[in-house]
Design a protein around this motif. Structure first.
Motif, PDB file in Angstrom:
ATOM      1  N   ALA A 110       0.856  -1.193   0.000  1.00 24.34           N
ATOM      2  CA  ALA A 110       0.000   0.000   0.000  1.00 24.34           C
ATOM      3  C   ALA A 110       0.889   1.239   0.000  1.00 24.34           C
ATOM      4  N   PHE A 111       0.296   2.381  -0.338  1.00 23.58           N
ATOM      5  CA  PHE A 111       1.108   3.585  -0.563  1.00 23.58           C
ATOM      6  C   PHE A 111       1.818   4.064   0.695  1.00 23.58           C
ATOM      7  N   LYS A 112       1.336   3.647   1.859  1.00 27.27           N
ATOM      8  CA  LYS A 112       1.924   4.160   3.094  1.00 27.27           C
ATOM      9  C   LYS A 112       3.384   3.735   3.255  1.00 27.27           C
ATOM     10  N   ASP A 113       3.787   2.680   2.530  1.00 28.55           N
ATOM     11  CA  ASP A 113       5.196   2.281   2.573  1.00 28.55           C
ATOM     12  C   ASP A 113       6.135   3.394   2.100  1.00 28.55           C
ATOM     13  N   GLY A 143      -5.897   0.089   9.271  1.00 27.85           N
ATOM     14  CA  GLY A 143      -5.449  -1.094   8.553  1.00 27.85           C
ATOM     15  C   GLY A 143      -4.046  -0.969   7.991  1.00 27.85           C
ATOM     16  N   ASP A 144      -3.905  -0.118   6.988  1.00 25.23           N
ATOM     17  CA  ASP A 144      -2.641  -0.094   6.249  1.00 25.23           C
ATOM     18  C   ASP A 144      -1.508   0.602   6.985  1.00 25.23           C
ATOM     19  N   THR A 145      -1.813   1.685   7.707  1.00 22.47           N
ATOM     20  CA  THR A 145      -0.746   2.401   8.418  1.00 22.47           C
ATOM     21  C   THR A 145      -0.069   1.479   9.402  1.00 22.47           C
ATOM     22  N   VAL A 262      -7.108  11.635  -5.795  1.00 24.33           N
ATOM     23  CA  VAL A 262      -6.556  10.896  -4.658  1.00 24.33           C
ATOM     24  C   VAL A 262      -7.685  10.285  -3.821  1.00 24.33           C
ATOM     25  N   PRO A 263      -7.665   8.946  -3.653  1.00 27.64           N
ATOM     26  CA  PRO A 263      -8.639   8.340  -2.738  1.00 27.64           C
ATOM     27  C   PRO A 263      -8.250   8.727  -1.309  1.00 27.64           C
ATOM     28  N   THR A 264      -9.161   9.381  -0.613  1.00 32.52           N
ATOM     29  CA  THR A 264      -8.760  10.130   0.583  1.00 32.52           C
ATOM     30  C   THR A 264      -9.456   9.665   1.852  1.00 32.52           C
ATOM     31  N   GLY A 265      -8.668   9.606   2.933  1.00 33.45           N
ATOM     32  CA  GLY A 265      -9.219   9.266   4.239  1.00 33.45           C
ATOM     33  C   GLY A 265      -8.833  10.329   5.250  1.00 33.45           C
ATOM     34  N   ASN A 266      -7.582  10.268   5.694  1.00 32.34           N
ATOM     35  CA  ASN A 266      -7.104  11.226   6.686  1.00 32.34           C
ATOM     36  C   ASN A 266      -6.570  12.518   6.050  1.00 32.34           C
ATOM     37  N   PHE A 267      -6.645  12.614   4.735  1.00 33.13           N
ATOM     38  CA  PHE A 267      -6.265  13.815   3.984  1.00 33.13           C
ATOM     39  C   PHE A 267      -4.753  14.029   3.901  1.00 33.13           C
ATOM     40  N   GLY A 268      -3.955  12.973   4.191  1.00 33.34           N
ATOM     41  CA  GLY A 268      -2.504  13.140   4.123  1.00 33.34           C
ATOM     42  C   GLY A 268      -1.987  13.120   2.697  1.00 33.34           C
ATOM     43  N   ASN A 269      -2.421  12.116   1.948  1.00 28.09           N
ATOM     44  CA  ASN A 269      -1.919  11.929   0.590  1.00 28.09           C
ATOM     45  C   ASN A 269      -2.291  13.114  -0.302  1.00 28.09           C
ATOM     46  N   ILE A 270      -3.531  13.546  -0.242  1.00 29.88           N
ATOM     47  CA  ILE A 270      -3.953  14.664  -1.105  1.00 29.88           C
ATOM     48  C   ILE A 270      -3.307  15.974  -0.641  1.00 29.88           C
ATOM     49  N   PRO A 317     -11.726   0.258   3.746  1.00 30.88           N
ATOM     50  CA  PRO A 317     -11.774   0.599   5.173  1.00 30.88           C
ATOM     51  C   PRO A 317     -10.774   1.678   5.611  1.00 30.88           C
ATOM     52  N   SER A 318      -9.657   1.825   4.906  1.00 35.87           N
ATOM     53  CA  SER A 318      -8.704   2.867   5.314  1.00 35.87           C
ATOM     54  C   SER A 318      -9.243   4.271   5.023  1.00 35.87           C
ATOM     55  N   MET A 319     -10.375   4.337   4.346  1.00 38.70           N
ATOM     56  CA  MET A 319     -11.001   5.643   4.110  1.00 38.70           C
ATOM     57  C   MET A 319     -12.304   5.773   4.900  1.00 38.70           C
ATOM     58  N   ASP A 320     -12.555   4.819   5.810  1.00 38.81           N
ATOM     59  CA  ASP A 320     -13.741   4.917   6.669  1.00 38.81           C
ATOM     60  C   ASP A 320     -13.400   5.830   7.841  1.00 38.81           C
ATOM     61  N   THR A 396      -9.839  -1.725  -4.464  1.00 39.07           N
ATOM     62  CA  THR A 396     -11.066  -0.964  -4.172  1.00 39.07           C
ATOM     63  C   THR A 396     -10.810   0.550  -4.010  1.00 39.07           C
ATOM     64  N   TYR A 397      -9.643   0.933  -3.494  1.00 37.61           N
ATOM     65  CA  TYR A 397      -9.346   2.367  -3.279  1.00 37.61           C
ATOM     66  C   TYR A 397      -9.149   3.086  -4.601  1.00 37.61           C
ATOM     67  N   THR A 398      -8.324   2.474  -5.441  1.00 31.18           N
ATOM     68  CA  THR A 398      -8.075   3.051  -6.761  1.00 31.18           C
ATOM     69  C   THR A 398      -9.388   3.121  -7.526  1.00 31.18           C
ATOM     70  N   SER A 422      -2.897   5.458  -7.154  1.00 30.66           N
ATOM     71  CA  SER A 422      -3.329   4.080  -6.899  1.00 30.66           C
ATOM     72  C   SER A 422      -2.662   3.625  -5.613  1.00 30.66           C
ATOM     73  N   THR A 423      -3.477   3.422  -4.564  1.00 39.55           N
ATOM     74  CA  THR A 423      -2.903   3.334  -3.227  1.00 39.55           C
ATOM     75  C   THR A 423      -2.722   1.918  -2.686  1.00 39.55           C
ATOM     76  N   ALA A 424      -3.295   0.912  -3.329  1.00 37.83           N
ATOM     77  CA  ALA A 424      -3.105  -0.451  -2.812  1.00 37.83           C
ATOM     78  C   ALA A 424      -3.070  -1.455  -3.952  1.00 37.83           C
ATOM     79  N   SER A 425      -2.433  -2.583  -3.691  1.00 34.22           N
ATOM     80  CA  SER A 425      -2.423  -3.694  -4.645  1.00 34.22           C
ATOM     81  C   SER A 425      -3.798  -4.371  -4.621  1.00 34.22           C
TER      82      SER A 425
END
Ligand SMILES: *Cc1c(COP(=O)(O)O)cnc(C)c1O
Length: 495
Positions: A110-113, A143-145, A262-270, A317-320, A396-398, A422-425
């Motif tokens: 996932a992109f958090k790496d 989840g991913d973090t 950007v698929p967004t949850g915590n607004f870090g990536n965007i 779920p990482s965007m819930d 699902t995120y992408t 694209s944030t996850a495999s």
């Protein structure tokens, strides 16, 4: 270059201090005093650089209290050998306009790496420069973090890492990834509740003076690997700059700039893309894509942030998420770096669950951002659509991002080149991907069988790190009430 807090402009720290502390004492987030500018000459030089060289160039502009040797050590250690691709953030071109920026070639897929492989090095280097205490990383994860932070910090000397996840809010695969984590300095713990409960719990512990004093007496210091840490954000700016270099190098039509979805949850990536834009990368619109937890869509369209709404568990779920922590940095910027104005809004959010920005702030918001959302049904349809149309298999995120992109183009007619983060495999969320492809009746029940099945029907390779999980030993299986988080931490540290 100095950093100040979004809730107290007088709090001035170096980047090393900002990274070592994670969050400011009064609860604000650290932001750079000014945004360094990328001139055309620097960009031209970067075109022929490797990702590592590009990263060093961008980081040196923000982290100017790190020496060139330190940055070289940090960046080279983070990105050498840990990604399954020579280029950690490659672009896959679906057509002239639609460019997929694949951010999931790291160890946890996932992109958090991209950020969390680098953060431990930035942090241990920072701690050496500051107080020299043992760092205790507290993570609330959807989840991913969690897994990405565990991979990054596992057995890093001078650090401990404690991860809390919502017991019913992560996929089986994510849970397995975390609960099999190796390393003497790691603890993984489920929480009865949702992600916001875990995140609120962690924030309260961070700002609790008694607990902090107890750690201090015992030679420990809390820090955060969550996306509120500046050391998480700055590596993410790199891949937007790098994507621009790649587009430019490959002759994409950038006459009117390009858009980013950007698929967004915590607004870090965007937010990282927003900083890249402000450095001079010609990003036109930043398109914020949400799932059914569409609090950001409403905010960007109306200026009202209202977290008082139903919480949905989705296929992404990482965007819930109903409280997007990093949005505070944007609010502060758009309020003209007014710490009082920002603090007032954040207080309203924590007391009433809602705030409204001024017409002026809303106008600036709309100038930079567009927003949309899609539900689970739309997510699955989009996976199928892109697989059928381009033979491109996405997660699902992408898919949320692509769904919002399609709707944005249909509504606006905007035909600029667009980079989709694209944030996850797809192998991280196999059941959803399989049901999207419509092979429901033959789906095996075991997670690893499912991955093999997906591999067979799509002729794609599953990532090695996920395949290896099948034989890994589960080390952590406790779930606790959220009021017991402090006890879990103190027990683990034996203090
Ligand atoms: C964390 C995560 C997101 C959301 O990113 P934010 O920076 O929190 O907005 C999107 N996709 C995946 C796969 C994630 O893990």
């Amino acid at each position: 270059m100095f950093y100040k807090s979004t809730r107290n402009s007088a709090a001035k720290v170096t980047s090393a201090q900002a990274i070592a502390k994670g969050i400011s004492v009064e609860g604000g987030l650290f932001v750079p005093e000014s945004i360094p500018q990328l001139c055309e000459k620097t960009i031209d030089k970067m075109l022929d650089m490797s990702y590592i060289e590009r990263a060093k160039t961008v980081l040196s502009m923000f982290l100017d209290d790190y020496t060139a040797e330190e940055l070289d050590y940090c960046v080279s250690s983070a990105y050498t050998g840990s990604f399954d691709n020579e280029q950690p953030a490659p672009i896959v071109s679906l057509d002239d306009n639609c460019k997929i920026l694949e951010l999931w070639h790291g160890p946890t897929c996932a992109f958090k790496d991209l950020a969390l492989q680098l953060l431990p090095y930035l942090m241990t280097t920072a701690v050496k420069k500051t107080d020299g205490k043992n760092t205790v990383i507290l993570v609330a994860t959807s989840g991913d973090t969690g897994k990405a932070a565990l991979e990054g910090f596992s057995d890093v000397p001078g650090t401990n890492i404690i991860v809390f996840y919502p017991s019913d809010g992560v996929s089986n695969m994510q849970k397995r990834q975390m609960c099999t984590q190796v390393g003497e300095n790691v603890l993984v713990c489920g929480i009865k509740g949702n992600f916001d409960d875990a995140q609120t719990g962690v924030k309260k512990i961070f700002t609790n003076p008694e607990i902090c004093a107890k750690l201090d007496e015992n030679g420990f210091n809390f820090s955060s690997a969550n996306s509120i840490n500046w050391g998480r954000l700055v590596p993410q700016i790199v891949y937007y700059v790098s994507a621009y270099c790649d587009l430019k190098k490959n002759g994409a039509n950038l006459e009117n700039g390009f858009n980013v979805v950007v698929p967004t949850g915590n607004f870090g990536n965007i937010l990282a893309a927003y900083y890249a834009k402000n450095m001079g990368v010609p990003i036109a619109k930043l398109i914020c894509a949400s799932n059914e937890n569409n609090v950001l869509t409403d905010f960007i369209n109306t200026g009202v942030y209202n977290k008082n709404r139903a919480f949905h568990t989705t296929f992404s779920p990482s965007m819930d998420i109903l409280v997007s922590s990093n949005l505070e940095r944007l609010i502060y910027e758009l309020c003209g770096c007014d710490d009082k104005a920002n603090s007032n809004l954040q207080t309203k959010l924590s007391t009433e669950g809602v705030y409204t920005v001024s017409a002026d702030v809303l106008a600036k918001l709309k100038e930079n951002f567009a927003a949309g959302w899609c539900d689970d049904k739309g997510t699955l349809e989009t996976i199928k659509k892109y697989y059928d149309k381009y033979g491109y298999l996405c997660d699902t995120y992408t898919a949320v991002a692509l769904n919002v992109y399609d709707k944005y183009v249909a509504e606006s007619g905007d035909d600029k080149v667009t980079v989709i983060a694209s944030t996850a495999s797809p192998y991280k969320f196999v059941p959803a991907v399989l049901s999207a492809l419509g092979n429901e009746s033959d789906i095996p029940s075991d997670d690893f069988e499912q991955a093999r099945y997906l591999s067979t029907i799509t002729k794609t390779e599953p990532p090695k790190s996920l395949v290896e999980l099948e034989k890994a030993t589960v080390r952590f299986d406790t779930t606790i009430d959220k009021q017991d988080m402090t006890t879990a931490i103190l027990d683990f540290l034996k203090i």
